[in-house]
Design a protein around this motif. Structure first.
Motif, PDB file in Angstrom:
ATOM      1  N   ASP A 242      12.378  14.472 -11.573  1.00 30.18           N
ATOM      2  CA  ASP A 242      11.272  15.393 -11.834  1.00 30.18           C
ATOM      3  C   ASP A 242       9.956  14.626 -11.808  1.00 30.18           C
ATOM      4  O   ASP A 242       9.897  13.443 -12.178  1.00 30.18           O
ATOM      5  CB  ASP A 242      11.423  16.055 -13.211  1.00 30.18           C
ATOM      6  CG  ASP A 242      12.778  16.717 -13.394  1.00 30.18           C
ATOM      7  OD1 ASP A 242      13.296  17.255 -12.398  1.00 30.18           O
ATOM      8  OD2 ASP A 242      13.305  16.698 -14.513  1.00 30.18           O
ATOM      9  N   TRP A 243       8.905  15.317 -11.390  1.00 29.04           N
ATOM     10  CA  TRP A 243       7.574  14.704 -11.355  1.00 29.04           C
ATOM     11  C   TRP A 243       6.518  15.743 -11.698  1.00 29.04           C
ATOM     12  O   TRP A 243       6.808  16.927 -11.821  1.00 29.04           O
ATOM     13  CB  TRP A 243       7.305  14.063  -9.996  1.00 29.04           C
ATOM     14  CG  TRP A 243       7.452  15.003  -8.838  1.00 29.04           C
ATOM     15  CD1 TRP A 243       6.472  15.751  -8.254  1.00 29.04           C
ATOM     16  CD2 TRP A 243       8.654  15.311  -8.112  1.00 29.04           C
ATOM     17  NE1 TRP A 243       6.984  16.505  -7.222  1.00 29.04           N
ATOM     18  CE2 TRP A 243       8.314  16.254  -7.111  1.00 29.04           C
ATOM     19  CE3 TRP A 243       9.978  14.878  -8.218  1.00 29.04           C
ATOM     20  CZ2 TRP A 243       9.263  16.772  -6.225  1.00 29.04           C
ATOM     21  CZ3 TRP A 243      10.905  15.398  -7.339  1.00 29.04           C
ATOM     22  CH2 TRP A 243      10.552  16.326  -6.359  1.00 29.04           C
TER      23      TRP A 243
ATOM     24  N   LYS B  93       4.704   4.182  -7.943  1.00 29.02           N
ATOM     25  CA  LYS B  93       3.641   3.499  -7.206  1.00 29.02           C
ATOM     26  C   LYS B  93       2.883   4.451  -6.283  1.00 29.02           C
ATOM     27  O   LYS B  93       1.720   4.233  -5.970  1.00 29.02           O
ATOM     28  CB  LYS B  93       4.227   2.340  -6.391  1.00 29.02           C
ATOM     29  CG  LYS B  93       4.696   1.164  -7.237  1.00 29.02           C
ATOM     30  CD  LYS B  93       3.526   0.531  -7.967  1.00 29.02           C
ATOM     31  CE  LYS B  93       3.961  -0.638  -8.826  1.00 29.02           C
ATOM     32  NZ  LYS B  93       2.819  -1.239  -9.556  1.00 29.02           N
ATOM     33  N   TYR B  94       3.543   5.519  -5.838  1.00 29.64           N
ATOM     34  CA  TYR B  94       2.866   6.515  -5.014  1.00 29.64           C
ATOM     35  C   TYR B  94       1.931   7.398  -5.843  1.00 29.64           C
ATOM     36  O   TYR B  94       1.123   8.145  -5.284  1.00 29.64           O
ATOM     37  CB  TYR B  94       3.887   7.414  -4.318  1.00 29.64           C
ATOM     38  CG  TYR B  94       4.540   6.808  -3.101  1.00 29.64           C
ATOM     39  CD1 TYR B  94       3.871   6.783  -1.874  1.00 29.64           C
ATOM     40  CD2 TYR B  94       5.820   6.279  -3.162  1.00 29.64           C
ATOM     41  CE1 TYR B  94       4.471   6.237  -0.750  1.00 29.64           C
ATOM     42  CE2 TYR B  94       6.430   5.742  -2.048  1.00 29.64           C
ATOM     43  CZ  TYR B  94       5.753   5.717  -0.836  1.00 29.64           C
ATOM     44  OH  TYR B  94       6.352   5.181   0.278  1.00 29.64           O
ATOM     45  N   GLY B  95       2.077   7.351  -7.166  1.00 27.14           N
ATOM     46  CA  GLY B  95       1.243   8.186  -8.019  1.00 27.14           C
ATOM     47  C   GLY B  95       1.759   9.600  -8.190  1.00 27.14           C
ATOM     48  O   GLY B  95       0.985  10.511  -8.497  1.00 27.14           O
TER      49      GLY B  95
ATOM     50  N   LEU C  90       0.861  -1.184   0.000  1.00 22.61           N
ATOM     51  CA  LEU C  90       0.000   0.000   0.000  1.00 22.61           C
ATOM     52  C   LEU C  90       0.896   1.231   0.000  1.00 22.61           C
ATOM     53  O   LEU C  90       1.770   1.371   0.846  1.00 22.61           O
ATOM     54  CB  LEU C  90      -0.895   0.004   1.244  1.00 22.61           C
ATOM     55  CG  LEU C  90      -1.733   1.271   1.477  1.00 22.61           C
ATOM     56  CD1 LEU C  90      -2.815   1.407   0.412  1.00 22.61           C
ATOM     57  CD2 LEU C  90      -2.354   1.246   2.873  1.00 22.61           C
ATOM     58  N   PHE C  91       0.667   2.124  -0.942  1.00 27.26           N
ATOM     59  CA  PHE C  91       1.495   3.326  -1.010  1.00 27.26           C
ATOM     60  C   PHE C  91       0.717   4.602  -0.693  1.00 27.26           C
ATOM     61  O   PHE C  91       1.254   5.518  -0.085  1.00 27.26           O
ATOM     62  CB  PHE C  91       2.136   3.448  -2.401  1.00 27.26           C
ATOM     63  CG  PHE C  91       3.222   2.453  -2.648  1.00 27.26           C
ATOM     64  CD1 PHE C  91       4.508   2.693  -2.210  1.00 27.26           C
ATOM     65  CD2 PHE C  91       2.953   1.249  -3.288  1.00 27.26           C
ATOM     66  CE1 PHE C  91       5.526   1.768  -2.426  1.00 27.26           C
ATOM     67  CE2 PHE C  91       3.952   0.316  -3.502  1.00 27.26           C
ATOM     68  CZ  PHE C  91       5.240   0.577  -3.066  1.00 27.26           C
ATOM     69  N   THR C  92      -0.538   4.642  -1.085  1.00 24.08           N
ATOM     70  CA  THR C  92      -1.299   5.882  -0.955  1.00 24.08           C
ATOM     71  C   THR C  92      -2.733   5.598  -0.545  1.00 24.08           C
ATOM     72  O   THR C  92      -3.343   4.639  -1.020  1.00 24.08           O
ATOM     73  CB  THR C  92      -1.329   6.645  -2.303  1.00 24.08           C
ATOM     74  OG1 THR C  92      -0.003   6.822  -2.769  1.00 24.08           O
ATOM     75  CG2 THR C  92      -1.992   8.005  -2.153  1.00 24.08           C
TER      76      THR C  92
ATOM     77  N   ASN D 220       4.060  16.195  -1.413  1.00 21.38           N
ATOM     78  CA  ASN D 220       4.697  15.203  -2.286  1.00 21.38           C
ATOM     79  C   ASN D 220       6.215  15.275  -2.173  1.00 21.38           C
ATOM     80  O   ASN D 220       6.898  14.251  -2.045  1.00 21.38           O
ATOM     81  CB  ASN D 220       4.286  15.442  -3.742  1.00 21.38           C
ATOM     82  CG  ASN D 220       2.827  15.109  -4.004  1.00 21.38           C
ATOM     83  OD1 ASN D 220       2.134  14.576  -3.140  1.00 21.38           O
ATOM     84  ND2 ASN D 220       2.364  15.430  -5.192  1.00 21.38           N
ATOM     85  N   GLU D 221       6.731  16.489  -2.238  1.00 23.29           N
ATOM     86  CA  GLU D 221       8.181  16.670  -2.163  1.00 23.29           C
ATOM     87  C   GLU D 221       8.738  16.116  -0.855  1.00 23.29           C
ATOM     88  O   GLU D 221       9.798  15.470  -0.827  1.00 23.29           O
ATOM     89  CB  GLU D 221       8.521  18.149  -2.291  1.00 23.29           C
ATOM     90  CG  GLU D 221       9.996  18.456  -2.174  1.00 23.29           C
ATOM     91  CD  GLU D 221      10.261  19.881  -1.758  1.00 23.29           C
ATOM     92  OE1 GLU D 221      11.021  20.085  -0.797  1.00 23.29           O
ATOM     93  OE2 GLU D 221       9.692  20.786  -2.395  1.00 23.29           O
ATOM     94  N   ASN D 222       8.024  16.359   0.227  1.00 27.14           N
ATOM     95  CA  ASN D 222       8.458  15.883   1.535  1.00 27.14           C
ATOM     96  C   ASN D 222       8.625  14.364   1.537  1.00 27.14           C
ATOM     97  O   ASN D 222       9.630  13.826   2.004  1.00 27.14           O
ATOM     98  CB  ASN D 222       7.428  16.305   2.591  1.00 27.14           C
ATOM     99  CG  ASN D 222       8.053  16.534   3.945  1.00 27.14           C
ATOM    100  OD1 ASN D 222       9.191  16.947   4.058  1.00 27.14           O
ATOM    101  ND2 ASN D 222       7.289  16.273   4.985  1.00 27.14           N
TER     102      ASN D 222
END
Length: 640
Positions: free
Chosen positions: A266-267, A231-233, A10-12, A278-280
């Motif tokens: 990059d995302w 996987k975290y999206g 489970l990631f998110t 997200n960055e954290n």
């Protein structure tokens, strides 16, 4: 290679799926998630991480999600707010953003064969049950103020819709979207290895590493990291080598050693708060995966003197969702080939530039940040932008503070790239301050009823020319190379003198009270919060300078030792060089009965709270130590 099945992990838990029953159901299906942590972000950008057993969380989920958990105020950085005698702080979860599972890849759950996970829930900090505080609170309030104010300004000045695509009035807008993104640059190396400065510099100039193929453990770690981040999206777009680094060597063990490389990941963009969250999480994943492969990761802005530092270019965007379902970019003009931006876009960029003096203390708040911000290799130091030589020739000027990113064939791509932040900048506060500054410009532009053509002339004005909004004795746009096409004196005159220390940067709050008011609009940053932030940054600067940087300078001085042989008939030049080096060593770090050395002078100034003097001496000391290192390097190379 990863030794577990990531498809089972489970990631998110996405925003919108935070009702109690669904959360409990998901956690029961994933027994590898054994802890829950409420992640509050204090005024210094530090996050909390407490381990709550998942069984306890599920049994008390209703109260925990509604009321949060309490922590001791002394464990978070909220100076002037949460003190030892008034330390009640509650961490209250944010139900409107994604929650992420943080895995410990060094601790495998024997029952599932998967790493042990902690569900990290981004949260707000509340002092004494009624005062919301901390970095996430400031960004949330800035976003709410921005959206509310922009809608009101567009309603009051409908002329702007002549230059905005698709929408005819504010009534067509269903929702205003603040879109942001960051880029992560970082250095990786094998433990205990120290890079040769000259080899790193030569490799950088020759661009031997930039976008080159990765090898060995670095390649594996990067690929594993990208796989997990996907996987975290997060919408990972790419990972690649940056300009810094030297080629690794294959060791006798079959592994690469002497690794010293700079990478970038990059995302995709997201809502501003989500982008910061997200960055954290991404930084934690990067560090964990590379460490698992035996590699150290540093997010320092300038880990190696004289070599490319690690920036974190922050992208600032603004869109709207229309009632007909279409998405439009509010920075983009109706005709992309005719105008660079809409009035809203010009206003936002002009506001950011005009008010940057009070934004900068939130962007560059550490000694490390200023080590990177030196005139030279792609480190922006001047308050200036580049739009592009024409609307069909986008700017890629990497020497400016804030560049306009646009694509004439894609109106949704228009945004600003703020190039001054580094990886340790507090992104929550960087975005909050930036959008507040942008709104000041938008309000002024719309009130004046300016067209894109008129605004292009304003932002391109020459020093000494009056403008309806921008300062008379400044310039704000240049398509030239800021470092090579201007002298230092010209840069200072045209774009303003850049601060050189944390103390000089903080002084902007006092020197520009009219600009500071911009950040206080809507009570986004009140006096108590501002005082708390100043105290935090000042204390960090003072302590680090006094107890880390000065001792590090002393170690540097002590490492510069005499290595020539006086009896060698060919050592006359070496002797002269050493005498100059030794004299400089003593000037910097040796007290006598008649002389107080520079390092002691800095310490004395800090002890007396004479920060102005300490700041000047810090600059002088840095210059002297840099000269010492150069002299000693030349001296060593002449020894046979």
């Amino acid at each position: 290679m990863l030794g577990f099945d990531i498809e089972k992990m489970l990631f998110t838990i996405p925003a919108g799926e935070h009702d109690n029953k669904r959360i409990i159901s998901v956690l029961k299906k994933h027994p590898e998630v054994q802890y829950v942590s409420f992640v509050g972000i204090d005024i210094g950008g530090h996050d909390t991480d407490e381990k709550i057993p998942v069984a306890l969380f599920m049994s008390d989920i209703e109260d925990m999600l509604a009321q949060g958990v309490q922590t001791d105020g002394s464990s978070v950085s909220l100076p002037g707010i949460a003190e030892l005698n008034n330390a009640k702080v509650t961490i209250v979860p944010d139900l409107s953003v994604n929650w992420y599972v943080d895995y410990n890849y060094r601790n495998m759950d024997t029952a599932t064969g998967l790493p042990v996970g902690t569900l990290r829930i981004p949260s707000y900090l509340v002092h004494n049950d009624n005062y919301e505080c901390g970095s996430r609170v400031i960004l949330r309030d800035a976003i709410e103020y921005f959206k509310k104010t922009l809608r009101a300004e567009l309603k009051a000045h409908p002329y702007a819709f002549k230059y905005i695509p698709e929408a005819k009035s504010v009534n067509d807008i269903e929702e205003i979207l603040i879109t942001s993104a960051t880029e992560l640059e970082f250095w990786v190396k094998t433990p205990d290895d120290k890079g040769d400065r000259e080899q790193l510099f030569a490799s950088q100039v020759l661009k031997e590493q930039y976008w080159k193929r990765t090898y060995g453990e670095v390649r594996t770690a990067l690929e594993d990291t990208l796989k997990i981040l996907d996987k975290y999206g997060f919408g990972v777009e790419m990972g690649h080598k940056e300009v810094g680094g030297v080629k690794a060597h294959m060791g006798t063990s079959g592994h690469y050693d002497h690794v010293m490389e700079q990478l970038e990941i990059d995302w995709k963009y997201a809502d501003a708060i989500q982008a910061a969250d997200n960055e954290n999480q991404i930084k934690y994943v990067v560090r964990d995966i590379f460490t698992m492969h035996g590699l150290d990761v540093t997010f320092m802005a300038k880990p190696f003197p004289g070599v490319a530092g690690s920036g974190e270019h922050t992208h600032i965007g603004l869109s709207a969702k229309l009632k007909n379902g279409k998405l439009i970019n509010l920075f983009s003009p109706k005709d992309m080939k005719k105008d660079f931006m809409s009035p809203v876009g010009f206003g936002a960029l002009m506001g950011l530039l005009k008010n940057y003096e009070v934004v900068n203390p939130f962007v560059s708040a550490t000694n490390d940040a200023f080590n990177r911000l030196k005139p030279g290799y792609e480190a922006p130091v001047c308050i200036v932008t580049s739009l592009g030589k024409s609307t069909t020739e986008p700017s890629r000027n990497r020497t400016v503070l804030a560049g306009l990113i646009r694509d004439a064939a894609n109106s949704m791509a228009t945004r600003f790239e703020l190039r001054s932040p580094n990886v340790k900048s507090n992104t929550y506060l960087v975005l909050a301050a930036s959008y507040m500054a942008c709104m000041d410009g938008i309000k002024s532009v719309l009130k004046a009823g300016k067209t894109p053509e008129e605004l292009e002339k304003s932002i391109s004005k020459k020093c000494g020319k009056k403008d309806f909004y921008l300062e008379k004795d400044r310039e704000y746009r240049s398509e030239n190379n800021i470092f090579t096409d201007y002298t230092q004196a010209e840069r200072d005159k045209l774009f303003g003198r850049a601060p050189a220390t944390v103390w000089e940067n903080l002084k902007a709050f006092d020197e520009h009270p009219e600009k500071l008011k911009v950040l206080k609009e809507g009570d986004v940053i009140d006096d108590l919060t501002l005082a708390s932030y100043r105290e935090q940054v000042l204390s960090q600067w003072k302590t680090e300078l006094h107890d880390r940087i000065i001792p590090a300078h002393m170690n540097t001085i002590r490492s510069c030792k005499k290595i020539h042989d006086d009896s060698d008939p060919h050592s006359k030049l070496d002797k002269k060089n050493w005498e100059k080096i030794d004299a400089l060593r003593r000037e910097i770090g040796k007290n006598t009965d008649k002389h107080t050395c520079l390092l002691t002078e800095v310490k004395n100034a800090l002890d007396k709270n004479d920060y102005k003097k300490a700041s000047k001496l810090q600059i002088k000391t840095q210059e002297k130590v840099s000269t010492l290192l150069d002299m000693y390097e030349a001296y060593k190379k002449n020894i046979m």
